[in-house]
Design a protein around this motif. Sequence first.
Motif, PDB file in Angstrom:
ATOM      1  N   THR A  80       0.834  -1.208   0.000  1.00  0.00           N
ATOM      2  CA  THR A  80       0.000   0.000   0.000  1.00  0.00           C
ATOM      3  C   THR A  80       0.868   1.258   0.000  1.00  0.00           C
ATOM      4  N   ALA A  81       1.876   1.282   0.860  1.00  0.00           N
ATOM      5  CA  ALA A  81       2.749   2.459   0.935  1.00  0.00           C
ATOM      6  C   ALA A  81       3.442   2.727  -0.391  1.00  0.00           C
ATOM      7  N   SER A  82       3.728   1.666  -1.142  1.00  0.00           N
ATOM      8  CA  SER A  82       4.446   1.855  -2.406  1.00  0.00           C
ATOM      9  C   SER A  82       3.647   2.691  -3.398  1.00  0.00           C
ATOM     10  N   ALA A  83       2.308   2.682  -3.290  1.00  0.00           N
ATOM     11  CA  ALA A  83       1.504   3.548  -4.158  1.00  0.00           C
ATOM     12  C   ALA A  83       1.768   5.014  -3.854  1.00  0.00           C
ATOM     13  N   LEU A  84       1.977   5.344  -2.561  1.00  0.00           N
ATOM     14  CA  LEU A  84       2.318   6.725  -2.202  1.00  0.00           C
ATOM     15  C   LEU A  84       3.726   7.075  -2.666  1.00  0.00           C
ATOM     16  N   TRP A  85       4.647   6.107  -2.613  1.00  0.00           N
ATOM     17  CA  TRP A  85       5.991   6.374  -3.140  1.00  0.00           C
ATOM     18  C   TRP A  85       5.900   6.773  -4.619  1.00  0.00           C
ATOM     19  N   LEU A  86       5.072   6.047  -5.363  1.00  0.00           N
ATOM     20  CA  LEU A  86       4.935   6.307  -6.792  1.00  0.00           C
ATOM     21  C   LEU A  86       4.358   7.699  -7.040  1.00  0.00           C
ATOM     22  N   LEU A  87       3.362   8.088  -6.251  1.00  0.00           N
ATOM     23  CA  LEU A  87       2.777   9.418  -6.411  1.00  0.00           C
ATOM     24  C   LEU A  87       3.781  10.508  -6.045  1.00  0.00           C
ATOM     25  N   ALA A  88       4.643  10.238  -5.070  1.00  0.00           N
ATOM     26  CA  ALA A  88       5.704  11.198  -4.744  1.00  0.00           C
ATOM     27  C   ALA A  88       6.699  11.313  -5.888  1.00  0.00           C
ATOM     28  N   GLU A  89       7.028  10.186  -6.517  1.00  0.00           N
ATOM     29  CA  GLU A  89       7.929  10.207  -7.681  1.00  0.00           C
ATOM     30  C   GLU A  89       7.360  11.096  -8.785  1.00  0.00           C
ATOM     31  N   GLU A  90       6.033  11.113  -8.906  1.00  0.00           N
ATOM     32  CA  GLU A  90       5.380  11.867  -9.967  1.00  0.00           C
ATOM     33  C   GLU A  90       5.124  13.324  -9.584  1.00  0.00           C
ATOM     34  N   GLY A  91       5.547  13.725  -8.387  1.00  0.00           N
ATOM     35  CA  GLY A  91       5.385  15.104  -7.949  1.00  0.00           C
ATOM     36  C   GLY A  91       3.985  15.449  -7.485  1.00  0.00           C
ATOM     37  N   LEU A  92       3.173  14.429  -7.198  1.00  0.00           N
ATOM     38  CA  LEU A  92       1.786  14.651  -6.799  1.00  0.00           C
ATOM     39  C   LEU A  92       1.621  14.780  -5.286  1.00  0.00           C
ATOM     40  N   LEU A  93       2.651  14.450  -4.545  1.00  0.00           N
ATOM     41  CA  LEU A  93       2.650  14.672  -3.099  1.00  0.00           C
ATOM     42  C   LEU A  93       4.087  14.784  -2.630  1.00  0.00           C
ATOM     43  N   ARG A  94       4.250  15.359  -1.441  1.00  0.00           N
ATOM     44  CA  ARG A  94       5.529  15.338  -0.733  1.00  0.00           C
ATOM     45  C   ARG A  94       5.289  14.633   0.596  1.00  0.00           C
ATOM     46  N   PHE A  95       6.275  13.925   1.083  1.00  0.00           N
ATOM     47  CA  PHE A  95       6.094  13.215   2.350  1.00  0.00           C
ATOM     48  C   PHE A  95       5.952  14.182   3.521  1.00  0.00           C
ATOM     49  N   SER A  96       6.386  15.422   3.340  1.00  0.00           N
ATOM     50  CA  SER A  96       6.209  16.442   4.376  1.00  0.00           C
ATOM     51  C   SER A  96       4.836  17.107   4.311  1.00  0.00           C
ATOM     52  N   ASP A  97       4.042  16.784   3.292  1.00  0.00           N
ATOM     53  CA  ASP A  97       2.698  17.361   3.192  1.00  0.00           C
ATOM     54  C   ASP A  97       1.832  16.897   4.359  1.00  0.00           C
ATOM     55  N   PRO A  98       1.013  17.780   4.920  1.00  0.00           N
ATOM     56  CA  PRO A  98      -0.052  17.308   5.810  1.00  0.00           C
ATOM     57  C   PRO A  98      -1.056  16.478   5.010  1.00  0.00           C
ATOM     58  N   VAL A  99      -1.551  15.414   5.603  1.00  0.00           N
ATOM     59  CA  VAL A  99      -2.583  14.624   4.940  1.00  0.00           C
ATOM     60  C   VAL A  99      -3.744  15.518   4.534  1.00  0.00           C
ATOM     61  N   ALA A 100      -4.081  16.477   5.390  1.00  0.00           N
ATOM     62  CA  ALA A 100      -5.229  17.350   5.142  1.00  0.00           C
ATOM     63  C   ALA A 100      -5.042  18.261   3.934  1.00  0.00           C
ATOM     64  N   GLN A 101      -3.823  18.413   3.447  1.00  0.00           N
ATOM     65  CA  GLN A 101      -3.611  19.175   2.215  1.00  0.00           C
ATOM     66  C   GLN A 101      -4.309  18.498   1.037  1.00  0.00           C
ATOM     67  N   HIS A 102      -4.405  17.173   1.090  1.00  0.00           N
ATOM     68  CA  HIS A 102      -5.002  16.394   0.002  1.00  0.00           C
ATOM     69  C   HIS A 102      -6.405  15.907   0.345  1.00  0.00           C
ATOM     70  N   VAL A 103      -6.678  15.752   1.648  1.00  0.00           N
ATOM     71  CA  VAL A 103      -8.003  15.322   2.126  1.00  0.00           C
ATOM     72  C   VAL A 103      -8.418  16.346   3.182  1.00  0.00           C
ATOM     73  N   PRO A 104      -8.989  17.486   2.773  1.00  0.00           N
ATOM     74  CA  PRO A 104      -9.210  18.591   3.721  1.00  0.00           C
ATOM     75  C   PRO A 104     -10.008  18.208   4.960  1.00  0.00           C
ATOM     76  N   GLU A 105     -10.995  17.338   4.824  1.00  0.00           N
ATOM     77  CA  GLU A 105     -11.827  16.995   5.978  1.00  0.00           C
ATOM     78  C   GLU A 105     -11.085  16.162   7.018  1.00  0.00           C
ATOM     79  N   PHE A 106      -9.912  15.644   6.652  1.00  0.00           N
ATOM     80  CA  PHE A 106      -9.101  14.898   7.617  1.00  0.00           C
ATOM     81  C   PHE A 106      -8.605  15.803   8.747  1.00  0.00           C
ATOM     82  N   ALA A 107      -8.627  17.102   8.541  1.00  0.00           N
ATOM     83  CA  ALA A 107      -8.150  18.049   9.558  1.00  0.00           C
ATOM     84  C   ALA A 107      -9.000  18.043  10.826  1.00  0.00           C
ATOM     85  N   ALA A 108     -10.180  17.426  10.783  1.00  0.00           N
ATOM     86  CA  ALA A 108     -11.081  17.424  11.939  1.00  0.00           C
ATOM     87  C   ALA A 108     -10.402  16.826  13.166  1.00  0.00           C
ATOM     88  N   HIS A 109     -10.812  17.294  14.331  1.00  0.00           N
ATOM     89  CA  HIS A 109     -10.360  16.761  15.623  1.00  0.00           C
ATOM     90  C   HIS A 109      -8.853  16.932  15.833  1.00  0.00           C
TER      91      HIS A 109
END
Length: 374
Positions: A80-109
Amino acid sequence: MAFPLPESNPEALNLDPRPLARLCAIIERHIAEGHHPGAQVAVARHGKLALFRHFGEARLGTAATADTLFLMYSNTKVVTASALWLLAEEGLLRFSDPVAQHVPEFAAHGKDGITILQLLTHQGGFPSAMVPSECWSDHARLRQAVSDFTLEWTPGSRVQYHPTAAHWVAAVLVEAITGQDFRSVIRERILMPLGLEREVVIGMGEADLPRAAEIYDPKQDGAFVPRAAENTAAHHAAGIPGGGGYGTAHGMAAFYQTLAHGGMLGGTRLFSPRMIEFVTRNFTGDRIDDYMGIPMHRGLGPHSRGETPVARGLGTIGHPRTFGHGGVGSSYCWADPTSGVSFAFFSNCRQTEAFHNQRMDVLSSLAHAAILPD
Protein backbone atom coordinates in the motif's frame (compact mmCIF):
# COMPACT_ATOMS: atom_id res chain seq x y z
CA MET A 1 2.91 -12.25 -18.50
CA ALA A 2 5.53 -14.73 -17.30
CA PHE A 3 6.61 -14.72 -13.66
CA PRO A 4 9.38 -12.11 -13.48
CA LEU A 5 12.01 -14.16 -11.59
CA PRO A 6 13.77 -16.84 -13.63
CA GLU A 7 14.33 -20.05 -11.68
CA SER A 8 17.85 -20.79 -10.49
CA ASN A 9 19.38 -22.60 -7.52
CA PRO A 10 21.22 -21.55 -4.37
CA GLU A 11 24.72 -22.51 -5.53
CA ALA A 12 24.41 -20.56 -8.79
CA LEU A 13 23.48 -17.46 -6.78
CA ASN A 14 26.25 -17.80 -4.17
CA LEU A 15 23.90 -19.03 -1.47
CA ASP A 16 24.92 -21.86 0.85
CA PRO A 17 22.24 -24.54 0.44
CA ARG A 18 22.79 -26.00 3.93
CA PRO A 19 21.13 -23.22 5.97
CA LEU A 20 18.29 -23.16 3.44
CA ALA A 21 17.80 -26.91 3.89
CA ARG A 22 17.66 -26.39 7.67
CA LEU A 23 15.14 -23.59 7.16
CA CYS A 24 12.85 -25.89 5.14
CA ALA A 25 13.27 -28.70 7.66
CA ILE A 26 12.13 -26.40 10.48
CA ILE A 27 9.03 -25.40 8.51
CA GLU A 28 8.23 -29.08 7.94
CA ARG A 29 8.75 -29.82 11.64
CA HIS A 30 6.48 -26.99 12.71
CA ILE A 31 3.72 -28.34 10.46
CA ALA A 32 4.23 -31.86 11.84
CA GLU A 33 4.03 -30.44 15.38
CA GLY A 34 0.74 -28.73 14.59
CA HIS A 35 1.79 -25.07 14.65
CA HIS A 36 0.14 -24.34 11.29
CA PRO A 37 -1.50 -26.39 8.52
CA GLY A 38 0.50 -25.03 5.57
CA ALA A 39 3.21 -22.66 4.43
CA GLN A 40 5.26 -21.29 1.55
CA VAL A 41 8.81 -19.95 1.55
CA ALA A 42 10.89 -18.24 -1.13
CA VAL A 43 14.42 -16.84 -1.38
CA ALA A 44 15.66 -14.80 -4.34
CA ARG A 45 18.88 -13.08 -5.28
CA HIS A 46 20.00 -10.84 -8.14
CA GLY A 47 16.68 -11.11 -9.93
CA LYS A 48 16.49 -14.91 -9.82
CA LEU A 49 14.58 -17.36 -7.68
CA ALA A 50 16.88 -19.53 -5.58
CA LEU A 51 14.24 -21.39 -3.55
CA PHE A 52 10.46 -21.74 -3.60
CA ARG A 53 8.64 -24.45 -1.69
CA HIS A 54 5.13 -25.08 -0.43
CA PHE A 55 4.20 -27.29 2.51
CA GLY A 56 1.15 -28.89 4.07
CA GLU A 57 -2.43 -27.76 3.55
CA ALA A 58 -3.87 -24.48 2.31
CA ARG A 59 -7.22 -25.43 3.83
CA LEU A 60 -7.82 -28.46 5.96
CA GLY A 61 -8.00 -31.38 3.54
CA THR A 62 -6.64 -29.36 0.57
CA ALA A 63 -2.91 -29.32 -0.19
CA ALA A 64 -1.03 -26.05 -0.54
CA THR A 65 0.40 -25.47 -4.01
CA ALA A 66 2.67 -22.97 -5.74
CA ASP A 67 -0.48 -21.00 -6.68
CA THR A 68 -1.91 -20.80 -3.15
CA LEU A 69 -2.48 -17.22 -2.01
CA PHE A 70 -1.83 -16.67 1.71
CA LEU A 71 -3.28 -13.85 3.79
CA MET A 72 -0.41 -11.40 4.09
CA TYR A 73 -1.79 -9.47 7.06
CA SER A 74 0.49 -6.45 7.63
CA ASN A 75 2.89 -7.33 4.83
CA THR A 76 0.15 -5.52 2.88
CA LYS A 77 1.27 -2.23 4.43
CA VAL A 78 4.44 -2.01 2.34
CA VAL A 79 2.54 -2.70 -0.89
CA THR A 80 0.00 0.00 0.00
CA ALA A 81 2.75 2.46 0.94
CA SER A 82 4.45 1.86 -2.41
CA ALA A 83 1.50 3.55 -4.16
CA LEU A 84 2.32 6.72 -2.20
CA TRP A 85 5.99 6.37 -3.14
CA LEU A 86 4.94 6.31 -6.79
CA LEU A 87 2.78 9.42 -6.41
CA ALA A 88 5.70 11.20 -4.74
CA GLU A 89 7.93 10.21 -7.68
CA GLU A 90 5.38 11.87 -9.97
CA GLY A 91 5.38 15.10 -7.95
CA LEU A 92 1.79 14.65 -6.80
CA LEU A 93 2.65 14.67 -3.10
CA ARG A 94 5.53 15.34 -0.73
CA PHE A 95 6.09 13.22 2.35
CA SER A 96 6.21 16.44 4.38
CA ASP A 97 2.70 17.36 3.19
CA PRO A 98 -0.05 17.31 5.81
CA VAL A 99 -2.58 14.62 4.94
CA ALA A 100 -5.23 17.35 5.14
CA GLN A 101 -3.61 19.17 2.22
CA HIS A 102 -5.00 16.39 0.00
CA VAL A 103 -8.00 15.32 2.13
CA PRO A 104 -9.21 18.59 3.72
CA GLU A 105 -11.83 16.99 5.98
CA PHE A 106 -9.10 14.90 7.62
CA ALA A 107 -8.15 18.05 9.56
CA ALA A 108 -11.08 17.42 11.94
CA HIS A 109 -10.36 16.76 15.62
CA GLY A 110 -6.88 18.32 15.59
CA LYS A 111 -5.41 16.18 12.81
CA ASP A 112 -4.58 19.11 10.50
CA GLY A 113 -0.81 18.91 11.05
CA ILE A 114 -0.26 15.15 10.61
CA THR A 115 2.20 14.65 7.77
CA ILE A 116 2.37 11.73 5.37
CA LEU A 117 5.76 10.84 6.87
CA GLN A 118 4.25 10.69 10.37
CA LEU A 119 1.37 8.61 9.02
CA LEU A 120 3.61 5.98 7.44
CA THR A 121 6.04 5.80 10.36
CA HIS A 122 3.30 5.11 12.93
CA GLN A 123 3.54 8.52 14.58
CA GLY A 124 0.08 9.76 13.61
CA GLY A 125 -1.51 9.53 17.05
CA PHE A 126 -4.59 7.38 16.36
CA PRO A 127 -3.39 3.76 16.65
CA SER A 128 -6.69 2.33 17.93
CA ALA A 129 -8.98 3.91 15.33
CA MET A 130 -11.12 1.47 13.35
CA VAL A 131 -12.96 1.54 10.03
CA PRO A 132 -16.34 -0.27 10.17
CA SER A 133 -16.77 -3.10 7.69
CA GLU A 134 -19.73 -1.32 6.07
CA CYS A 135 -17.25 1.31 4.81
CA TRP A 136 -15.03 -1.20 3.00
CA SER A 137 -17.03 -1.06 -0.23
CA ASP A 138 -18.36 2.51 0.09
CA HIS A 139 -15.44 4.80 -0.47
CA ALA A 140 -17.28 8.04 0.33
CA ARG A 141 -18.11 6.57 3.73
CA LEU A 142 -14.51 5.37 4.05
CA ARG A 143 -13.20 8.90 3.51
CA GLN A 144 -15.62 10.20 6.14
CA ALA A 145 -14.68 7.44 8.57
CA VAL A 146 -10.95 8.22 8.49
CA SER A 147 -11.67 11.94 8.69
CA ASP A 148 -13.61 11.29 11.89
CA PHE A 149 -10.65 9.56 13.59
CA THR A 150 -9.77 11.19 16.93
CA LEU A 151 -6.32 11.59 18.45
CA GLU A 152 -5.07 9.51 21.37
CA TRP A 153 -1.82 11.43 21.71
CA THR A 154 -0.01 14.33 20.05
CA PRO A 155 1.18 13.39 16.53
CA GLY A 156 4.93 12.92 16.39
CA SER A 157 5.32 12.61 20.16
CA ARG A 158 5.38 8.80 20.20
CA VAL A 159 5.98 5.81 17.96
CA GLN A 160 3.14 3.31 18.28
CA TYR A 161 2.16 0.77 15.67
CA HIS A 162 -1.19 1.55 13.98
CA PRO A 163 -2.50 -1.95 13.08
CA THR A 164 -4.97 -0.76 10.41
CA ALA A 165 -5.86 2.91 10.85
CA ALA A 166 -2.85 4.61 9.21
CA HIS A 167 -3.09 2.60 6.01
CA TRP A 168 -6.82 3.20 5.63
CA VAL A 169 -5.80 6.87 5.59
CA ALA A 170 -3.09 6.04 3.04
CA ALA A 171 -5.72 4.37 0.85
CA VAL A 172 -7.96 7.44 1.06
CA LEU A 173 -4.95 9.61 0.14
CA VAL A 174 -4.30 7.51 -2.97
CA GLU A 175 -7.94 7.83 -3.97
CA ALA A 176 -8.05 11.59 -3.31
CA ILE A 177 -4.99 12.23 -5.47
CA THR A 178 -5.71 9.81 -8.32
CA GLY A 179 -9.51 9.74 -8.39
CA GLN A 180 -9.30 5.93 -8.58
CA ASP A 181 -10.00 3.06 -6.19
CA PHE A 182 -6.78 2.45 -4.26
CA ARG A 183 -6.94 -1.26 -5.14
CA SER A 184 -6.99 -0.46 -8.86
CA VAL A 185 -4.05 1.92 -8.48
CA ILE A 186 -1.98 -0.75 -6.73
CA ARG A 187 -2.90 -3.40 -9.28
CA GLU A 188 -2.47 -1.26 -12.40
CA ARG A 189 0.45 0.95 -11.37
CA ILE A 190 2.50 -1.35 -9.11
CA LEU A 191 1.71 -5.04 -9.60
CA MET A 192 0.92 -5.27 -13.32
CA PRO A 193 4.10 -3.51 -14.50
CA LEU A 194 6.11 -5.96 -12.39
CA GLY A 195 4.18 -8.98 -13.67
CA LEU A 196 2.91 -9.75 -10.17
CA GLU A 197 -0.84 -9.19 -10.45
CA ARG A 198 -1.54 -12.93 -10.01
CA GLU A 199 0.97 -13.27 -7.17
CA VAL A 200 0.02 -10.31 -4.97
CA VAL A 201 -3.68 -9.49 -4.73
CA ILE A 202 -5.11 -6.44 -2.96
CA GLY A 203 -8.85 -6.87 -3.30
CA MET A 204 -9.58 -10.42 -4.44
CA GLY A 205 -12.07 -11.12 -7.20
CA GLU A 206 -14.30 -14.16 -7.29
CA ALA A 207 -12.07 -16.01 -9.75
CA ASP A 208 -9.18 -16.08 -7.27
CA LEU A 209 -11.18 -17.23 -4.23
CA PRO A 210 -10.35 -20.95 -4.79
CA ARG A 211 -6.64 -20.08 -4.56
CA ALA A 212 -6.97 -18.45 -1.13
CA ALA A 213 -5.68 -20.33 1.90
CA GLU A 214 -7.87 -20.21 4.98
CA ILE A 215 -6.38 -18.57 8.05
CA TYR A 216 -6.69 -20.31 11.42
CA ASP A 217 -6.21 -19.70 15.10
CA PRO A 218 -3.96 -22.14 17.02
CA LYS A 219 -5.39 -25.55 17.80
CA GLN A 220 -8.15 -25.89 20.36
CA ASP A 221 -8.95 -29.43 21.54
CA GLY A 222 -6.59 -30.72 18.86
CA ALA A 223 -8.16 -28.89 15.90
CA PHE A 224 -7.32 -25.67 14.07
CA VAL A 225 -10.06 -23.05 14.35
CA PRO A 226 -10.90 -20.98 11.21
CA ARG A 227 -10.92 -17.24 11.89
CA ALA A 228 -14.47 -16.12 11.12
CA ALA A 229 -13.64 -12.46 10.46
CA GLU A 230 -11.02 -13.09 7.77
CA ASN A 231 -12.36 -16.14 5.91
CA THR A 232 -15.12 -14.29 4.07
CA ALA A 233 -15.58 -13.10 0.50
CA ALA A 234 -16.17 -9.54 1.80
CA HIS A 235 -12.81 -9.53 3.63
CA HIS A 236 -11.02 -10.93 0.58
CA ALA A 237 -12.59 -8.32 -1.71
CA ALA A 238 -11.92 -5.37 0.62
CA GLY A 239 -8.14 -5.56 0.24
CA ILE A 240 -7.77 -3.95 3.66
CA PRO A 241 -4.72 -1.75 3.02
CA GLY A 242 -3.08 -2.39 6.37
CA GLY A 243 -3.65 -6.13 6.55
CA GLY A 244 -5.96 -7.73 3.98
CA GLY A 245 -3.85 -8.47 0.92
CA TYR A 246 -3.04 -11.96 -0.30
CA GLY A 247 0.15 -13.22 -1.86
CA THR A 248 2.43 -16.09 -2.75
CA ALA A 249 5.86 -16.29 -1.19
CA HIS A 250 7.64 -16.11 -4.54
CA GLY A 251 5.44 -13.14 -5.49
CA MET A 252 6.51 -11.18 -2.43
CA ALA A 253 10.12 -12.30 -2.84
CA ALA A 254 9.90 -10.76 -6.34
CA PHE A 255 8.32 -7.56 -5.00
CA TYR A 256 11.19 -7.24 -2.51
CA GLN A 257 13.71 -7.97 -5.28
CA THR A 258 12.42 -4.75 -6.84
CA LEU A 259 13.21 -2.88 -3.63
CA ALA A 260 16.54 -4.66 -3.07
CA HIS A 261 17.69 -3.50 -6.50
CA GLY A 262 16.82 0.16 -6.27
CA GLY A 263 13.31 0.03 -7.72
CA MET A 264 13.87 -2.19 -10.76
CA LEU A 265 12.78 -5.75 -11.54
CA GLY A 266 13.98 -7.29 -14.78
CA GLY A 267 13.75 -4.53 -17.31
CA THR A 268 11.02 -2.61 -15.49
CA ARG A 269 11.93 0.41 -13.39
CA LEU A 270 9.12 1.28 -11.00
CA PHE A 271 10.94 3.57 -8.55
CA SER A 272 14.15 5.57 -8.57
CA PRO A 273 17.07 4.31 -6.46
CA ARG A 274 16.91 7.51 -4.40
CA MET A 275 13.26 6.88 -3.58
CA ILE A 276 13.99 3.37 -2.30
CA GLU A 277 16.92 4.66 -0.25
CA PHE A 278 14.66 7.32 1.27
CA VAL A 279 11.62 5.19 2.16
CA THR A 280 13.77 2.45 3.73
CA ARG A 281 15.67 4.83 6.03
CA ASN A 282 15.25 4.62 9.79
CA PHE A 283 13.09 7.64 10.64
CA THR A 284 12.39 6.70 14.27
CA GLY A 285 15.93 5.92 15.43
CA ASP A 286 16.09 3.70 18.48
CA ARG A 287 12.85 5.04 19.96
CA ILE A 288 10.69 2.33 21.48
CA ASP A 289 7.55 1.41 19.58
CA ASP A 290 5.00 1.38 22.39
CA TYR A 291 2.99 -1.41 20.75
CA MET A 292 5.97 -3.70 20.11
CA GLY A 293 8.01 -2.82 23.20
CA ILE A 294 11.27 -2.56 21.21
CA PRO A 295 12.76 -0.15 18.65
CA MET A 296 11.33 -0.88 15.21
CA HIS A 297 13.42 1.53 13.10
CA ARG A 298 10.43 2.64 11.02
CA GLY A 299 10.70 3.64 7.39
CA LEU A 300 7.89 4.81 5.12
CA GLY A 301 6.31 1.35 4.91
CA PRO A 302 8.94 -1.18 5.96
CA HIS A 303 11.03 -1.23 9.11
CA SER A 304 14.76 -1.94 9.13
CA ARG A 305 17.06 -4.19 11.14
CA GLY A 306 19.17 -1.37 12.56
CA GLU A 307 21.87 -2.07 15.13
CA THR A 308 19.87 -2.74 18.28
CA PRO A 309 20.50 -6.15 19.90
CA VAL A 310 16.90 -7.33 19.48
CA ALA A 311 15.09 -7.30 16.14
CA ARG A 312 11.61 -8.34 15.10
CA GLY A 313 11.29 -10.77 12.21
CA LEU A 314 14.20 -9.66 10.05
CA GLY A 315 16.77 -11.95 11.68
CA THR A 316 19.20 -11.07 14.46
CA ILE A 317 22.23 -11.58 12.21
CA GLY A 318 20.77 -9.60 9.31
CA HIS A 319 22.66 -6.63 7.91
CA PRO A 320 21.50 -3.37 9.58
CA ARG A 321 20.08 -2.17 6.25
CA THR A 322 17.80 -5.19 5.87
CA PHE A 323 14.21 -3.98 5.67
CA GLY A 324 10.79 -5.56 5.49
CA HIS A 325 7.57 -6.22 7.38
CA GLY A 326 5.65 -8.99 9.07
CA GLY A 327 2.12 -10.30 9.21
CA VAL A 328 0.67 -10.87 12.66
CA GLY A 329 1.55 -14.34 13.96
CA SER A 330 2.01 -15.78 10.48
CA SER A 331 4.52 -14.28 8.03
CA TYR A 332 7.47 -12.04 7.21
CA CYS A 333 9.01 -10.61 4.02
CA TRP A 334 12.27 -8.70 3.68
CA ALA A 335 15.14 -7.59 1.47
CA ASP A 336 18.84 -7.10 2.13
CA PRO A 337 20.03 -4.46 -0.36
CA THR A 338 23.69 -5.10 0.48
CA SER A 339 23.53 -8.68 -0.85
CA GLY A 340 20.59 -8.51 -3.26
CA VAL A 341 18.69 -11.19 -1.33
CA SER A 342 14.95 -11.18 -0.66
CA PHE A 343 12.94 -13.57 1.49
CA ALA A 344 9.26 -14.34 2.04
CA PHE A 345 7.54 -16.77 4.40
CA PHE A 346 3.80 -17.29 4.73
CA SER A 347 1.83 -19.64 6.96
CA ASN A 348 -1.91 -19.96 7.57
CA CYS A 349 -2.21 -19.92 11.35
CA ARG A 350 -2.21 -16.73 13.39
CA GLN A 351 0.14 -18.05 16.04
CA THR A 352 1.05 -16.37 19.32
CA GLU A 353 3.52 -13.51 18.99
CA ALA A 354 5.96 -15.33 21.29
CA PHE A 355 6.10 -18.33 18.95
CA HIS A 356 6.00 -16.20 15.80
CA ASN A 357 8.82 -13.88 16.84
CA GLN A 358 11.12 -16.75 17.79
CA ARG A 359 10.21 -18.73 14.66
CA MET A 360 10.88 -15.80 12.33
CA ASP A 361 14.16 -14.90 14.02
CA VAL A 362 15.37 -18.45 13.36
CA LEU A 363 14.07 -18.69 9.78
CA SER A 364 15.29 -15.23 8.77
CA SER A 365 18.68 -15.75 10.40
CA LEU A 366 19.09 -19.03 8.51
CA ALA A 367 18.36 -17.19 5.25
CA HIS A 368 20.98 -14.58 6.16
CA ALA A 369 23.44 -17.35 7.06
CA ALA A 370 23.09 -18.70 3.52
CA ILE A 371 24.41 -15.46 1.96
CA LEU A 372 27.94 -15.84 0.59
CA PRO A 373 30.07 -13.09 -0.97
CA ASP A 374 29.66 -12.57 -4.71
